[in-house]
Design an enzyme around this catalytic site. Structure first.
Site, PDB file in Angstrom:
ATOM      1  N   ASP A 267      -6.317 -54.767 -37.544  1.00 52.58           N
ATOM      2  CA  ASP A 267      -5.205 -55.378 -38.269  1.00 52.58           C
ATOM      3  C   ASP A 267      -5.007 -56.774 -37.673  1.00 52.58           C
ATOM      4  OD1 ASP A 267      -3.082 -55.977 -39.904  1.00 52.58           O
ATOM      5  OD2 ASP A 267      -2.039 -54.076 -39.593  1.00 52.58           O
TER       6      ASP A 267
HETATM    7  C1  NOJ Z   1      -0.809 -56.926 -41.491  1.00 54.67           C
HETATM    8  C2  NOJ Z   1      -0.691 -55.664 -42.247  1.00 54.67           C
HETATM    9  O1  NOJ Z   1      -0.327 -54.622 -41.385  1.00 54.67           O
HETATM   10  C3  NOJ Z   1      -1.959 -55.286 -43.003  1.00 54.67           C
HETATM   11  O2  NOJ Z   1      -1.703 -54.154 -43.791  1.00 54.67           O
HETATM   12  C4  NOJ Z   1      -2.422 -56.442 -43.818  1.00 54.67           C
HETATM   13  O3  NOJ Z   1      -3.542 -56.088 -44.592  1.00 54.67           O
HETATM   14  C5  NOJ Z   1      -2.709 -57.605 -42.891  1.00 54.67           C
HETATM   15  N1  NOJ Z   1      -1.500 -57.987 -42.167  1.00 54.67           N
HETATM   16  C6  NOJ Z   1      -3.241 -58.851 -43.606  1.00 54.67           C
HETATM   17  O4  NOJ Z   1      -2.220 -59.447 -44.300  1.00 54.67           O
END
Ligand code: NOJ
Length: 754
Positions: A267
Site C-alpha cells: 500500500d
Molecule cells: C491507500 C489506500 O489504502 C489504497 O487502498 C489505495 O489503493 C492507495 N492508497 C492508492 O491510492
C-alpha cells in the site's frame, strides 16, 4: 468453496492477444509461446538495474491525488518493449480526482444486491473506464471485512462475511482481468480500521484460526477462483509484524498455501523495511522507489537478498502482463478522456436499485401512491447528497441526480421540498403532504474511523419532528454503514441507501414508487447501539485485539444471543416469498453435499428473493452457531416457484485446525438452515458426515532466510538515512488517521437545493 446451480458466469476469461507481428528485437511480443517461456526470455535480457526498475513506482505523495497522472507508475522499458504499468484507484469507479467518470454506488451497496452477475457488470464498468483513462492496473476490489461499523472504510467493503465477500469479488476480478487489466485485491490482511494506520500501534492481534477462517478466505477465493493477478498488502501490522513484510501472510499463506503466482504491491507508503520486505515476499513498492531501489540494491550487493529473489519478483510482475495481453494490447487512453457513458450510468442506477435495502414498511406506507403528494425533507435530498465515500475509493460524479430531482421527475402528484434547516418549518411542509420522506446522511472516509454510529442530533430531531407531524414518514439513510435509529418506532418506512452513486435520485424514486421492487439484503448487521458490537471495547477497536475471534458480524450476535436492530441478510420486498421442500445430503463419494429448496413468490408483484444457506457445525468444532455457505438470488413472478440448488463441497464443512495448520472436516452431524436472513431460517435439515478428513494441505513453513520481523536495527537506520521522504510520508499516513479528511466534492457539477 460453494458451487450454486445457475451461477451467473461473468462471461470473461482473459484477454486474447491481438495477432501483433513478432518484433525481432522483442520476440516475446505477439508470441504464442507459453507465458512462462516469454517471461524467461525477457528476464534473461534484463540488467540488474532494469530489474530493480520494475519492482517499484516512480511517483511521490502528490501524484496519488494528481488527476493528470496515476496513483502509481512503473516506468516502461522501451529497449525491451516493456510497457508502463499505470495503477489507478479505485473500488467504486475511477478515483484520483479524475473527471468524466461514472460514480458507481459504494461496494457495500453492490454487496447488498447479493448478485454475482451485477458484480461482474460493476467490474466491467470499472475496468472499461480505467482502460479509457489509460490505466492497466485496477486497485481493487477491497476484500477487507467490515469488522466494526465505525471503520472509516466500511463502505468500501463487501460487508461482514467472508463467503459473501469472496463470492462477489471473484466476478469483479474476472471482469476486470477479462478486459485486459490487472486487478489488485486488497488489503492483505486484517486491515479493518484507520486509527493509527501504518504505525506499530495499528496492530491487529489475531489468532491463526481467525485469520484463516474470517480474514483470509476472500483472498483465497480471489486467487483460486478469480485467478487474481496482484494483491496489495495493508497498512496494518499483524501480530506485531507489518503486513508488507509479513512472511506468514505473503509467503506462507498467499504464495504457499493459496498458490498465488502474481505480485504483491505495498500500500502507498506502507513500507517499513527493504531487505526484510523483499525476503518476506513483497514484490513491488508503491508509489516511490527508495526501499526497493537504492536500499534493495544495497541488500543485493551485501548478499542479504538473493538475486533469485529479485528474479522471482520480476517474474511475478511480468507473468500477468503477458497473461492479460498488456504487451500486445496496450492501453491507449489518457487521464483526461471522458469515459462515462449512458450504459455505465445505467449500471450505476441498476446497482443502486438492487442494493438499497428496505428495512421497514409498516402499514404499507410504501410503495407511494402514484398520485399522492410527497414532502421531500432534508439537505441530503439536495445539496448535501453523498454519492461516494471518502479517500482512495472516492469517485467524482459528472453530476448527481439528487433524491429531490429523482422524485420530482417520477411523481404523479405534488412534490414539496424543505432542507430541514428549520425543524418547525420542515414539520409543517411534511404535515401538508400525504407522505413525508426524510433524507439524512453521514460521512465516512478512508483515513479516519468514525467515533460513533449515530446520525447527527439535528438529523435525529428532524426525523422526530417530521414523524410527529406526519405519521406516513419514510426515512432514507445515506450512510457508509449501520447507524442507530432512536426514532424507529415513530416512522413507517426506512431504506438504507448507502453511498448510492450518481443515479441515486432515479434509483430511490423507482424504489419509493414501486417501479423497482426492493430485493436488497443487509451485508452487515445493524446493531441497536455500540454496546452490542463485537469489538465494542477500546482494546478491540481501535486497540486491535481481535479477541472476539471467529465471532465477527452476525456470528457474534448469534453466539451472544443478542437481538440486533436489523440482522445480516435482512431486507423487505413489496411482495412475499416462502421457502419449502428443503433437501440436503447425503454426503457423496467426492465429499459434496447437494441442497435443494423451493422458493415461491406468494404475493402479487414480481420480485427477487435471496435464498440464504447457513451451516451449523458439531459443537466440538467450536464454531459460532451459523455460517453463511451459499446464496442465490431468484427472480419470481407472482405465484411462481423455482427450485434453488446448492452444492457444498467438503471444504464448506471444514474448520481450521491451528495445530495441524490445515482445514479439517470433522465427522459428525451438521445442520443446514435456509431462509431469507441470518435470523429467519424456517427450514433446517441434518447432514451426517461419516469421516474426518483433511481438506487442504498444511500451510508451508517459512522459506529459508525469510524474516520473522522487519529489517535489522542497522538496516532501519540505513533506510532512514537513504529514504527520509518515505519515512516522512509513512509518518503522515498515521497522523492523518487522527485528523481525517474533509468530505470530498461529490460531483463536478454541484447538486443544488431546489
Ligand atoms: C491507500 C489506500 O489504502 C489504497 O487502498 C489505495 O489503493 C492507495 N492508497 C492508492 O491510492
Amino acid at each position: 468453496m460453494l458451487a450454486v446451480a445457475g451461477l451467473v458466469a461473468s462471461g470473461v476469461t482473459g484477454a486474447t492477444a491481438s495477432a501483433a507481428p513478432v518484433d525481432e528485437a522483442c520476440p516475446w511480443v505477439g508470441s504464442t509461446a507459453p507465458v512462462e517461456h516469454r517471461v524467461d526470455q525477457v528476464l534473461s535480457r534484463l540488467t540488474q538495474a532494469e530489474k530493480l526498475g520494475l519492482v517499484h513506482g516512480s511517483g511521490g505523495l502528490l501524484d496519488v491525488l494528481n488527476p493528470t497522472t496515476y496513483a502509481g507508475i512503473v516506468k516502461a522499458f522501451p529497449r525491451l518493449c516493456i510497457p508502463q504499468l499505470s495503477l489507478s484507484d479505485g473500488t467504486a469507479g475511477v478515483g484520483g480526482g479524475k473527471t468524466g467518470v461514472t460514480q458507481l454506488p459504494a461496494p457495500n451497496s453492490l454487496a447488498a444486491a447479493w448478485d454475482r452477475g451485477l458484480a461482474a457488470e460493476y467490474g466491467d464498468v470499472v475496468s472499461a473506464e480505467m482502460r479509457g483513462k489509460g490505466a492497466n492496473v485496477a486497485l481493487g476490489p477491497t476484500l477487507d471485512l467490515a469488522r466494526d461499523p465505525r471503520a472509516g472504510r466500511s463502505y468500501e467493503t463487501l460487508g461482514e462475511d467472508p463467503e459473501l465477500t469472496g463470492a462477489l469479488a471473484v466476478p469483479q476480478i474476472r471482469a476486470i482481468q477479462g478486459n485486459g487489466l490487472i486487478a489488485q485485491a486488497k488489503h492483505l490482511a486484517a486491515y479493518n480500521q484507520e486509527a493509527l494506520r501504518d504505525t506499530p500501534l495499528g496492530n491487529a492481534v489475531v489468532d491463526e484460526r481467525t485469520l484463516q477462517e474470517i480474514y483470509l478466505p476472500a483472498f483465497e477465493d480471489a486467487v483460486r477462483d478469480g485467478d487474481v493477478d496482484s494483491v496489495m498488502c495493508g497498512y496494518n501490522f499483524v501480530n506485531g509484524v507489518h503486513a508488507c513484510n509479513n512472511t506468514y501472510l505473503l509467503s506462507q499463506v498467499l504464495k504457499g498455501q493459496f498458490g498465488f503466482d502474481g505480485f504483491v504491491t505495498s500500500d502507498w507508503f506502507a513500507m517499513h523495511a527493504s531487505v526484510a520486505a523483499a525476503n518476506a515476499g513483497l514484490d513491488m513498492q508503491m508509489p516511490g522507489s527508495c526501499y526497493f531501489g537504492t536500499r534493495l540494491k544495497a541488500g543485493l550487493d551485501a548478499g542479504q537478498v538473493r538475486a533469485s529473489r529479485l528474479d522471482d519478483m520480476v517474474r511475478r510482475i511480468l507473468r500477468p502482463m503477458f497473461a492479460r495481453g498488456i504487451f500486445e494490447n496496450p492501453v491507449t487512453g489518457t487521464p483526461d478522456a471522458v469515459v462515462t457513458s449512458p450504459a455505465h450510468a445505467a449500471v450505476a442506477r441498476g446497482v443502486a436499485e438492487q442494493g438499497t435495502v428496505l428495512l421497514k414498511n409498516e402499514q404499507n406506507v410504501l410503495p407511494l401512491p402514484a398520485s399522492g403528494s410527497v414532502a421531500v425533507i432534508g439537505n441530503a435530498a439536495g445539496a448535501g447528497v453523498l454519492g461516494s465515500g471518502g479517500g482512495s475509493a472516492h469517485v467524482l460524479a459528472p453530476s448527481i441526480v439528487t433524491p429531490y430531482q429523482g422524485i420530482a421527475a417520477r411523481a404523479g402528484g405534488q412534490v414539496s421540498f424543505d432542507d430541514g434547516g428549520d425543524r418547525a418549518r420542515a414539520a409543517s411542509v411534511a404535515k401538508a403532504a400525504g407522505t413525508a420522506v426524510v433524507f439524512v446522511a453521514k460521512w465516512s472516509s478512508e483515513s479516519k474511523d468514525n467515533g460513533d454510529i449515530a446520525l447527527s442530533d439535528a438529523d435525529n430531531k428532524l426525523i422526530e419532528a417530521v414523524s410527529a407531524a406526519n405519521p406516513n414518514t419514510v426515512v432514507v439513510l445515506n450512510t457508509g454503514g449501520p447507524v442507530t435509529m432512536p426514532w424507529l418506532n415513530q416512522v413507517r418506512g426506512v431504506f438504507a441507501a448507502w453511498y448510492p452513486g450518481q443515479e441515486y435520485g432515479n434509483a430511490i424514486a423507482s424504489l419509493l414508487y414501486g417501479d423497482t421492487n426492493p430485493s436488497a439484503k443487509l451485508p452487515i448487521t445493524f446493531p441497536t447501539g455500540l454496546d452490542q458490537v463485537p469489538a465494542k471495547d477500546f482494546a478491540r477497536f481501535p486497540g486491535g485485539q481481535y479477541s472476539e475471534g471467529l465471532a465477527v458480524g452476525y456470528r457474534w450476535y448469534d453466539q451472544q444471543k443478542l437481538n440486533p436492530l436489523f440482522p445480516f441478510g435482512f431486507g423487505l420486498s413489496y411482495t412475499d416469498f416462502s421457502v419449502a421442500g428443503l433437501t440436503a445430503g447425503p454426503v457423496a463419494a467426492d465429499g459434496t453435499v447437494s441442497v435443494g429448496v423451493d422458493v415461491t413468490n406468494t404475493g402479487t408483484r414480481a420480485g427477487a428473493e435471496v435464498a440464504q444457506l447457513y451451516l451449523s457445525h458439531p459443537a466440538s468444532d467450536g464454531e459460532p452457531p451459523r455460517l453463511l455457505k451459499g446464496f442465490e438470488k431468484v427472480q419470481l413472478n407472482p405465484g411462481e416457484t423455482k427450485r434453488v440448488r446448492f452444492t457444498l463441497d467438503a471444504r464448506a464443512f471444514s474448520h481450521w485446525d491451528s495445530t495441524l495448520h490445515q482445514w479439517i472436516r470433522s465427522a459428525g452431524d451438521y445442520t443446514v438452515s435456509v431462509g431469507d436472513s441470518s435470523r429467519h431460517l424456517p427450514l433446517t435439515s441434518s447432514v451426517r458426515v461419516p469421516t474426518t478428513i483433511a481438506t487442504s494441505v498444511p500451510t508451508p513453513p517459512a522459506p529459508q532466510g525469510a524474516p520473522t520481523g522487519g529489517d535489522s536495527v542497522s538496516g532501519i537506520l540505513a533506510n532512514l538515512v537513504s529514504c527520509p521522504d518515505e519515512a516522512l510520508f509513512t509518518g503522515l499516513t498515521g497522523l492523518t488517521s487522527l485528523l481525517g479528511l474533509p468530505p470530498g466534492p461529490q460531483a463536478t457539477i454541484p447538486p443544488a437545493n431546489p
